[in-house]
Scaffold this motif. Structure first.
Motif, PDB file in Angstrom:
ATOM      1  N   LEU A 140      -2.608  12.906  -7.218  1.00 61.34           N
ATOM      2  CA  LEU A 140      -3.615  13.754  -6.565  1.00 61.34           C
ATOM      3  C   LEU A 140      -3.092  15.180  -6.373  1.00 61.34           C
ATOM      4  N   PRO A 152      -1.959  -4.214  -3.160  1.00 65.28           N
ATOM      5  CA  PRO A 152      -2.732  -4.171  -1.915  1.00 65.28           C
ATOM      6  C   PRO A 152      -4.182  -4.589  -2.119  1.00 65.28           C
ATOM      7  N   TRP A 199      -5.962  13.288   3.238  1.00 65.69           N
ATOM      8  CA  TRP A 199      -5.249  12.569   2.186  1.00 65.69           C
ATOM      9  C   TRP A 199      -4.737  13.534   1.125  1.00 65.69           C
ATOM     10  N   THR A 256     -11.996   6.273   0.238  1.00 66.61           N
ATOM     11  CA  THR A 256     -12.170   6.666   1.638  1.00 66.61           C
ATOM     12  C   THR A 256     -13.500   6.145   2.170  1.00 66.61           C
ATOM     13  N   THR A 313     -12.220   9.507  -7.141  1.00 63.84           N
ATOM     14  CA  THR A 313     -11.633   8.190  -6.847  1.00 63.84           C
ATOM     15  C   THR A 313     -11.180   8.120  -5.395  1.00 63.84           C
ATOM     16  N   LEU A 333       0.839  -1.213   0.000  1.00 58.21           N
ATOM     17  CA  LEU A 333       0.000   0.000   0.000  1.00 58.21           C
ATOM     18  C   LEU A 333       0.870   1.259   0.000  1.00 58.21           C
TER      19      LEU A 333
HETATM   20  C1  HEM Z   1      -5.770   8.360  -9.080  1.00 53.03           C
HETATM   21  C2  HEM Z   1      -6.290   7.279  -8.653  1.00 53.03           C
HETATM   22  C3  HEM Z   1      -6.406   6.911  -7.189  1.00 53.03           C
HETATM   23  C4  HEM Z   1      -6.482   7.700  -6.102  1.00 53.03           C
HETATM   24  C5  HEM Z   1      -6.474   9.196  -6.049  1.00 53.03           C
HETATM   25  C6  HEM Z   1      -6.550   6.835  -4.956  1.00 53.03           C
HETATM   26  C7  HEM Z   1      -6.662   7.265  -3.661  1.00 53.03           C
HETATM   27  C8  HEM Z   1      -6.701   6.456  -2.552  1.00 53.03           C
HETATM   28  C9  HEM Z   1      -6.905   6.898  -1.214  1.00 53.03           C
HETATM   29  C10 HEM Z   1      -7.144   8.323  -0.781  1.00 53.03           C
HETATM   30  C11 HEM Z   1      -6.858   5.805  -0.411  1.00 53.03           C
HETATM   31  C12 HEM Z   1      -7.007   5.781   1.116  1.00 53.03           C
HETATM   32  C13 HEM Z   1      -8.426   5.661   1.567  1.00 53.03           C
HETATM   33  C14 HEM Z   1      -8.551   5.879   3.061  1.00 53.03           C
HETATM   34  O1  HEM Z   1      -7.717   5.420   3.824  1.00 53.03           O
HETATM   35  O2  HEM Z   1      -9.508   6.525   3.472  1.00 53.03           O
HETATM   36  C15 HEM Z   1      -6.613   4.683  -1.241  1.00 53.03           C
HETATM   37  C16 HEM Z   1      -6.503   3.395  -0.773  1.00 53.03           C
HETATM   38  C17 HEM Z   1      -6.361   2.329  -1.599  1.00 53.03           C
HETATM   39  N1  HEM Z   1      -6.270   2.317  -2.974  1.00 53.03           N
HETATM   40 FE1  HEM Z   1      -6.196   3.942  -4.171  1.00 53.03          FE
HETATM   41  N2  HEM Z   1      -6.507   5.547  -5.371  1.00 53.03           N
HETATM   42  C18 HEM Z   1      -6.433   5.551  -6.736  1.00 53.03           C
HETATM   43  C19 HEM Z   1      -6.432   4.456  -7.572  1.00 53.03           C
HETATM   44  C20 HEM Z   1      -6.426   3.158  -7.120  1.00 53.03           C
HETATM   45  C21 HEM Z   1      -6.550   2.014  -7.957  1.00 53.03           C
HETATM   46  C22 HEM Z   1      -6.803   2.046  -9.453  1.00 53.03           C
HETATM   47  C23 HEM Z   1      -6.442   0.939  -7.150  1.00 53.03           C
HETATM   48  C24 HEM Z   1      -6.496  -0.514  -7.518  1.00 53.03           C
HETATM   49  C25 HEM Z   1      -5.994  -1.014  -8.569  1.00 53.03           C
HETATM   50  C26 HEM Z   1      -6.261   1.405  -5.800  1.00 53.03           C
HETATM   51  C27 HEM Z   1      -6.093   0.605  -4.704  1.00 53.03           C
HETATM   52  C28 HEM Z   1      -6.169   1.032  -3.397  1.00 53.03           C
HETATM   53  C29 HEM Z   1      -6.211   0.164  -2.247  1.00 53.03           C
HETATM   54  C30 HEM Z   1      -6.160  -1.353  -2.260  1.00 53.03           C
HETATM   55  C31 HEM Z   1      -6.342   0.969  -1.125  1.00 53.03           C
HETATM   56  C32 HEM Z   1      -6.453   0.519   0.329  1.00 53.03           C
HETATM   57  C33 HEM Z   1      -7.915   0.376   0.694  1.00 53.03           C
HETATM   58  C34 HEM Z   1      -8.126  -0.040   2.120  1.00 53.03           C
HETATM   59  O3  HEM Z   1      -7.168  -0.243   2.848  1.00 53.03           O
HETATM   60  O4  HEM Z   1      -9.300  -0.188   2.507  1.00 53.03           O
HETATM   61  N3  HEM Z   1      -6.277   2.761  -5.820  1.00 53.03           N
HETATM   62  N4  HEM Z   1      -6.518   5.088  -2.549  1.00 53.03           N
END
Ligand code: HEM
Lengths: 486, 359
Positions: free
Chosen positions: B35, B78, B184, B149, B144, B24
């Motif tokens: 972002l 992740p 974030w 979140t 996204t 992660l």
């Molecule tokens: C520009 C694109 C993306 C942004 C801005 C973004 C943003 C974020 C943010 C802010 C979080 C934290 C959420 C929280 O803790 O409240 C997060 C977690 C995560 N993101 Fe991304 N994300 C993006 C794309 C992706 C994509 C395409 C994937 C998968 C292929 C992904 C996989 C994950 C995973 C697995 C987590 C952890 C979720 C969890 O622990 O519950 N993200 N992302």
């Protein structure tokens, strides 16, 4: 039914609910069948992913030809082609890949959960190859024009190898769903991975990838500012990637014969929809293959952008046919002999016959007040839990259309003996009361949801249902059919 | 669960937790670039004068599409491990958010193409259109981030599932969502500053001199980001209540909390050094990067501890143990270094063999 002692995942205990069955909130896709949603996205994704792999093979081949001095225009072509590949495949291809994952969760969380549990290290390995593919690809995209021939060939070769290995790993997981092979006995990961359909499917997909890349190349060549002679030479070389299509009928036959017998019978006439998709895939491939052989390879014809586009559409149709067959042929399972299409294990069906399928479902009905009584509400819950993954109420494959003309008696009998009504359906997994409630729910829907609706509770009817359920047993329909033949 | 993370859990659980957090972290680094980078690009386009060149905006425009690709690729790992750690909760939150959740995909596709559109001469030549395109891309990425979140918070709150399902709502209402999103987004600024700093440094060393003022701008961005994100974190801590606050500095999380806090100080020192430096900027960037690593790792672990303590985590141990019985680990551990070496080789080939573009 075989047992699967070795594998830790056969007891899919994921929940503390009294039955050990995980209940998930079930979404309603409106008039669309869930299978159509995942199938639709799947076709799109597979097409793009195969383009990415075949594109790598094509460009590596062209780069090699260029290095040998055999195709002077190859370098210029490769740079333009790679931009198309990055813009289409890296963006939409990668995201539809994540989309497949998300859609699988939407349609059957338990199936994807089982796949992840069983193959997470294979998937993690695939991810290292996918990452390598992206890195090598971007290096070529950004720096390729400024690199010497050897470095270009190295990057393209690396990109292609990584992309093909992505296919290799995913192919093992997907083919395992249809033919888990010796994994069912031993629980051994590799027995499941190198399963009976692994090799035919891998070769088939590899050749399909090369064909798709050649067709896209034909389009790119026809719209690029090359001299006519250069275009012809490029086209002829690109068409070399179509040559392995000649082996596709053989590979298709190998795949069909490696399939379980019942699945093969759906494809070869047993299920009109699946036979139609099989025909679509085979027909479209044949047309592309004939054109390639006679037009491009033997007669070295020039191809204009309209023809190239038409061939790509045919290639897409072939992919669509193939993917629907692959998805459909698994029925009544999502993982053969392990998890039914409606995400129940064979053992759970036995328990649910006694204890009910939705008794412990914590999710209420949406709009519960719209239903006329508790019996119909129970029926709606049973429909949601057991049927809604493959059926809608009034849309595609709608129960009202399928059962609308049956008498109540017929409906009871056909649902109680579901796996014999159509062997690509799982056995009914509930109590006689649940079955009667489901029948009433279908009748209520067929009657356009009247405000008042009678509750049925005739003990004789329930006893009859119980007899039918017992007669039907809990083995899948195809197993009973082959037993009968013997 | 009284030992520092990831100790104090059964072996398989600790193993999957550690793998999850490490993967992660990689996602967070690139996601932060996307972002904050899109936000900064928009800001600079609003402030910028037509016809003047802006090194930072050019750099961002050039590299954002790749960063997005990297964020997505790094997000997949992740995504795999979270399904092993919290399968039912993760799936349930996905299902409840339904179309809202699936919308991430078209949003990212649109965002991706808008980033590519930024590079075209057509968009570059039209300042208003340029603003619109960047605003669109930022909206896609914020959406996204919001969705992730929401999904994270919903997955933690089993009590809300049945009623949310019955209500047909695809929006999870929770007062933590927006402040968390803000955290974030602002927290992404220092990461962006470090990465931009390295990019500029490399350019400088490769013979395309970069003005001191540009490095100073980056250092200010990093320092400012640390300050506003810190303030936001303090506000968020007030919001989450005493129990969560206690867990954040409790036995499981405290070493990581301290690491993150120390990381902020080190990172800040790195930015101050970078601001002042006329040479040797690599050293200060190295210091800021080390601090950043501690901040991201520390906060990612604290984030996980807050989830672990919010759900019945011990009930999931059996599942983790079952997952650990499945073979294939050596396959991954074997191919990971091989493919990492090949990836480095590819990058080296591209960077060292490419002819310099004509000035
Ligand atoms: C520009 C694109 C993306 C942004 C801005 C973004 C943003 C974020 C943010 C802010 C979080 C934290 C959420 C929280 O803790 O409240 C997060 C977690 C995560 N993101 Fe991304 N994300 C993006 C794309 C992706 C994509 C395409 C994937 C998968 C292929 C992904 C996989 C994950 C995973 C697995 C987590 C952890 C979720 C969890 O622990 O519950 N993200 N992302």
């Amino acid at each position: 039914m075989k047992s699967a002692r070795g594998t830790p995942y056969i007891n899919l205990v994921v929940d503390t609910s009294p039955l050990g069955v995980p209940y998930y909130p079930t979404n309603d896709f409106g008039p669309l069948m869930k299978g159509l949603v995942i199938g639709g996205l799947g076709i799109f994704h597979v097409f793009l992913a195969q383009f990415a792999i075949g594109g790598g093979v094509l460009m590596t081949y062209f780069e090699w030809l260029s290095g040998k001095g055999k195709l002077p225009s190859a370098r210029r072509f490769t740079s333009g082609y790679f931009k198309v590949l990055v813009l289409v495949s890296f963006v939409v291809g990668a995201l539809t890949g994540v989309g497949m994952w998300f859609t699988s969760i939407q349609t059957s969380p338990r199936t994807i959960g089982l796949m992840v549990d069983t193959f997470h290290w294979v998937w993690a390995t695939e991810w290292t190859f996918f990452s390598l593919e992206v890195i090598a690809g971007y290096c070529f995209y950004r720096y390729g024009d400024r690199l010497d021939g050897r470095s270009r060939l190295f990057l393209l070769g690396l990109y292609t190898t990584a992309a093909w290995f992505s296919l290799f790993w995913i192919n093992g997981i997907l083919s395992w769903q249809l033919t888990p092979g010796a994994w069912l006995e031993s629980g051994d990961l590799w027995a499941g991975f190198f399963n009976p359909t692994f090799w035919p499917s891998l070769f088939f997909r590899t050749f399909a990838a090369m064909a798709i890349a050649a067709l896209v190349a034909a389009l790119v060549i026809s719209v690029s500012p090359f001299e006519r002679d250069e275009q012809k030479e490029l086209l002829h070389r690109a068409a070399h990637l179509l040559a392995p299509m000649a082996l596709m009928p053989l590979l298709g036959a190998w795949y069909l014969f490696a399939m379980p017998k019942d699945s093969r019978s759906w494809v070869l006439g047993g299920s009109p929809a699946m036979t139609m998709f099989f025909g679509l895939g085979a027909g479209a491939s044949l047309l592309v293959g004939m054109y390639a052989l006679f037009g491009l390879l033997l007669r070295r014809l020039y191809i204009n952008s309209a023809t190239a586009s038409l061939l790509i559409v045919l290639g897409f149709a072939a992919t669509a046919g193939g993917e629907f067959v692959r998805e459909g042929a698994r029925k009544p399972f999502t993982v053969r002999e392990t998890l039914y299409s409606n995400a129940m294990t064979p053992a759970e069906i036995v328990t649910m016959r006694e204890r009910g399928s939705v008794t412990h479902d914590p999710y209420p009905l949406r709009d519960a007040a719209d239903y006329p009584n508790d019996q119909v509400r129970l029926g709606a819950k049973v429909y949601r839990f057991q049927c809604s993954v493959c059926h809608t109420v009034g849309g595609v494959n709608g129960l009202v259309h399928l059962a609308g003309t049956w008498t109540a008696e017929q409906t009871r009998l056909n649902v109680a003996k579901l796996q014999h009504t159509k062997p690509f359906m799982p056995p009914f997994a509930g109590t006689p009361e649940e079955l009667e409630a489901l029948v009433r729910f279908i009748e209520w829907e067929a009657a356009s949801r009247p405000k008042e609706f009678e509750v049925t509770s005739d003990p004789a009817t329930l006893a009859q249902i119980k007899r039918w359920l017992d007669e039907a047993g809990t083995a899948p329909g195809y197993a009973a059919a082959s037993e009968k033949k013997r | 669960m009284d030992a520092p993370f990831p100790f104090g859990f059964p072996g398989p659980t600790a193993f999957y937790l550690a793998t999850y957090v490490l993967t992660l972290v990689a996602h967070v680094v690139f996601m932060n670039y996307v972002l904050a980078g899109t936000g900064v690009l928009l800001f600079r386009q609003i402030r910028g004068k037509a016809g003047t060149s802006d090194v930072l905006a050019d750099l961002l425009r050039d590299w954002l599409p790749f960063a997005l690709s990297a964020a997505i690729t790094a997000g997949i790992a992740p995504l795999l491990f979270i399904q092993i750690l919290y399968k039912k909760a993760f799936y349930t939150a996905n299902l409840l958010l339904f179309h809202r959740w699936m919308l991430i995909l078209p949003a990212l596709i649109v965002g991706f193409y808008l980033l590519y559109a930024q590079k075209t001469a057509f968009v570059k030549a039209r300042p208003r259109l340029r603003l619109l395109v960047t605003t669109g891309a930022l909206a896609c990425f914020l959406f996204t981030a919001l969705s992730w979140t929401e999904n994270y918070l919903l997955a933690r709150s089993e009590g809300a599932w049945a009623s949310m399902y019955a209500s047909k709502s695809m929006i999870y209402e929770n007062r933590e969502i927006l402040p968390r999103m803000l955290l974030w987004t602002l927290g992404a600024l220092p990461t962006l500053a470090v990465l931009l700093g390295w990019q500029l440094h490399r350019r400088d060393r490769a013979g395309s001199p970069v003005e001191s003022a540009t490095f100073q701008r980056v250092a200010r961005l990093g320092l400012g980001g640390l300050v506003v994100a810190g303030a936001c974190a303090a506000g968020y801590a007030m919001l989450v209540g005493p129990a969560a606050r206690a867990h954040a500095v409790g036995p499981m999380a405290w070493p990581w909390f301290v690491a993150a806090a120390a990381g902020v100080v080190v990172e800040g020192a790195g930015f101050v050094g970078l601001y002042r430096a006329q040479e040797n900027r690599g050293k200060w960037l190295g210091i800021a990067s080390a601090g950043l690593l501690f901040v991201i790792l520390g906060t990612t672990v604290v984030r996980e501890v807050l989830r672990i303590t919010a759900v019945d985590f011990a009930a999931l141990y059996a599942e983790h143990a079952r997952a650990a019985q499945v073979s294939g680990r050596w396959l991954f551990l074997g191919f990971f270094p091989v493919n990492a070496v090949l990836a480095i080789w590819a990058i080296r080939t591209a960077l060292t063999r490419a002819e310099r573009p004509a000035a």
